[in-house]
Design a protein around this motif. Structure first.
Motif, PDB file in Angstrom:
ATOM      1  N   PRO A   1       0.807  -1.229   0.000  1.00  0.00           N
ATOM      2  CA  PRO A   1       0.000   0.000   0.000  1.00  0.00           C
ATOM      3  C   PRO A   1       0.841   1.281   0.000  1.00  0.00           C
ATOM      4  O   PRO A   1       0.426   2.286  -0.583  1.00  0.00           O
ATOM      5  N   TYR A   2       2.013   1.263   0.620  1.00  0.00           N
ATOM      6  CA  TYR A   2       2.865   2.464   0.612  1.00  0.00           C
ATOM      7  C   TYR A   2       3.458   2.702  -0.773  1.00  0.00           C
ATOM      8  O   TYR A   2       3.674   3.845  -1.177  1.00  0.00           O
ATOM      9  N   CYS A   3       3.703   1.617  -1.492  1.00  0.00           N
ATOM     10  CA  CYS A   3       4.182   1.748  -2.872  1.00  0.00           C
ATOM     11  C   CYS A   3       3.090   2.363  -3.742  1.00  0.00           C
ATOM     12  O   CYS A   3       3.354   3.235  -4.566  1.00  0.00           O
ATOM     13  N   LYS A   4       1.850   1.911  -3.533  1.00  0.00           N
ATOM     14  CA  LYS A   4       0.720   2.484  -4.282  1.00  0.00           C
ATOM     15  C   LYS A   4       0.571   3.966  -3.941  1.00  0.00           C
ATOM     16  O   LYS A   4       0.335   4.793  -4.829  1.00  0.00           O
ATOM     17  N   LEU A   5       0.744   4.316  -2.690  1.00  0.00           N
ATOM     18  CA  LEU A   5       0.673   5.715  -2.258  1.00  0.00           C
ATOM     19  C   LEU A   5       1.696   6.558  -3.022  1.00  0.00           C
ATOM     20  O   LEU A   5       1.370   7.640  -3.532  1.00  0.00           O
ATOM     21  N   ALA A   6       2.921   6.063  -3.111  1.00  0.00           N
ATOM     22  CA  ALA A   6       3.971   6.800  -3.823  1.00  0.00           C
ATOM     23  C   ALA A   6       3.625   6.960  -5.297  1.00  0.00           C
ATOM     24  O   ALA A   6       3.750   8.057  -5.870  1.00  0.00           O
ATOM     25  N   LYS A   7       3.156   5.896  -5.935  1.00  0.00           N
ATOM     26  CA  LYS A   7       2.792   5.959  -7.359  1.00  0.00           C
ATOM     27  C   LYS A   7       1.637   6.942  -7.568  1.00  0.00           C
ATOM     28  O   LYS A   7       1.647   7.711  -8.538  1.00  0.00           O
ATOM     29  N   ASP A   8       0.671   6.917  -6.667  1.00  0.00           N
ATOM     30  CA  ASP A   8      -0.483   7.836  -6.773  1.00  0.00           C
ATOM     31  C   ASP A   8      -0.031   9.295  -6.733  1.00  0.00           C
ATOM     32  O   ASP A   8      -0.586  10.137  -7.441  1.00  0.00           O
ATOM     33  N   VAL A   9       0.959   9.601  -5.910  1.00  0.00           N
ATOM     34  CA  VAL A   9       1.469  10.969  -5.810  1.00  0.00           C
ATOM     35  C   VAL A   9       1.981  11.437  -7.175  1.00  0.00           C
ATOM     36  O   VAL A   9       1.651  12.536  -7.633  1.00  0.00           O
ATOM     37  N   PHE A  10       2.773  10.597  -7.841  1.00  0.00           N
ATOM     38  CA  PHE A  10       3.332  11.000  -9.136  1.00  0.00           C
ATOM     39  C   PHE A  10       2.263  11.031 -10.219  1.00  0.00           C
ATOM     40  O   PHE A  10       2.339  11.848 -11.145  1.00  0.00           O
ATOM     41  N   GLU A  11       1.237  10.183 -10.093  1.00  0.00           N
ATOM     42  CA  GLU A  11       0.119  10.252 -11.037  1.00  0.00           C
ATOM     43  C   GLU A  11      -0.649  11.564 -10.867  1.00  0.00           C
ATOM     44  O   GLU A  11      -1.048  12.188 -11.847  1.00  0.00           O
ATOM     45  N   LYS A  12      -0.826  12.006  -9.619  1.00  0.00           N
ATOM     46  CA  LYS A  12      -1.486  13.297  -9.373  1.00  0.00           C
ATOM     47  C   LYS A  12      -0.687  14.448  -9.968  1.00  0.00           C
ATOM     48  O   LYS A  12      -1.250  15.431 -10.443  1.00  0.00           O
ATOM     49  N   LEU A  13       0.652  14.314  -9.934  1.00  0.00           N
ATOM     50  CA  LEU A  13       1.526  15.345 -10.512  1.00  0.00           C
ATOM     51  C   LEU A  13       1.631  15.221 -12.034  1.00  0.00           C
ATOM     52  O   LEU A  13       2.273  16.050 -12.670  1.00  0.00           O
ATOM     53  N   LYS A  14       0.997  14.155 -12.583  1.00  0.00           N
ATOM     54  CA  LYS A  14       1.117  13.841 -14.011  1.00  0.00           C
ATOM     55  C   LYS A  14       2.595  13.696 -14.403  1.00  0.00           C
ATOM     56  O   LYS A  14       3.021  14.154 -15.460  1.00  0.00           O
TER      57      LYS A  14
END
Length: 110
Positions: A37-50
């Motif tokens: 889940p922490y890995c998904k959290l990190a990926k989500d951050v960069f997806e939000k930043l596009k």
């Protein structure tokens, strides 16, 4: 080989060279495990930043444990994710999320 092993890490090994090459292969590189889940959290951050990123899923690689041990030697932490931006380790999922929340992460891409 357990997670708390004291095995010597060969930083001149082909796998260590691979890790260093992977770290410099993209602006954002995330050493991850697909179920974390922490890995998904990190990926989500960069997806939000596009912001594109390269994810290396350690649980889907035969050399994943060795890579994780080498990352521990490089970064001082063996946990995933290990997030690198422009070759610099920013830490894990919570670290990256905090940097995103306080506006410091976007500075890496300006």
């Amino acid at each position: 080989m357990g997670i708390f092993s004291s095995k010597e890490v060969d930083m001149a090994s082909p796998t260590a060279s691979l890790v260093k090459d992977l770290i410099s292969s993209d602006v954002v590189v995330i050493f991850s495990k697909s179920y974390c889940p922490y890995c998904k959290l990190a990926k989500d951050v960069f997806e939000k930043l596009k912001q594109n990123y390269t994810a290396i899923e350690l649980d889907q690689r035969n050399d994943g444990e060795e890579i994780q041990t080498i990352l521990g030697e490089i970064t001082g932490a063996k946990t995933v994710p290990r997030v690198f931006v422009k070759g610099e380790c920013l830490g894990g999922g919570s670290d990256v999320k905090a940097m995103y929340d306080n506006g410091k992460l976007v500075q890496y891409f300006e």
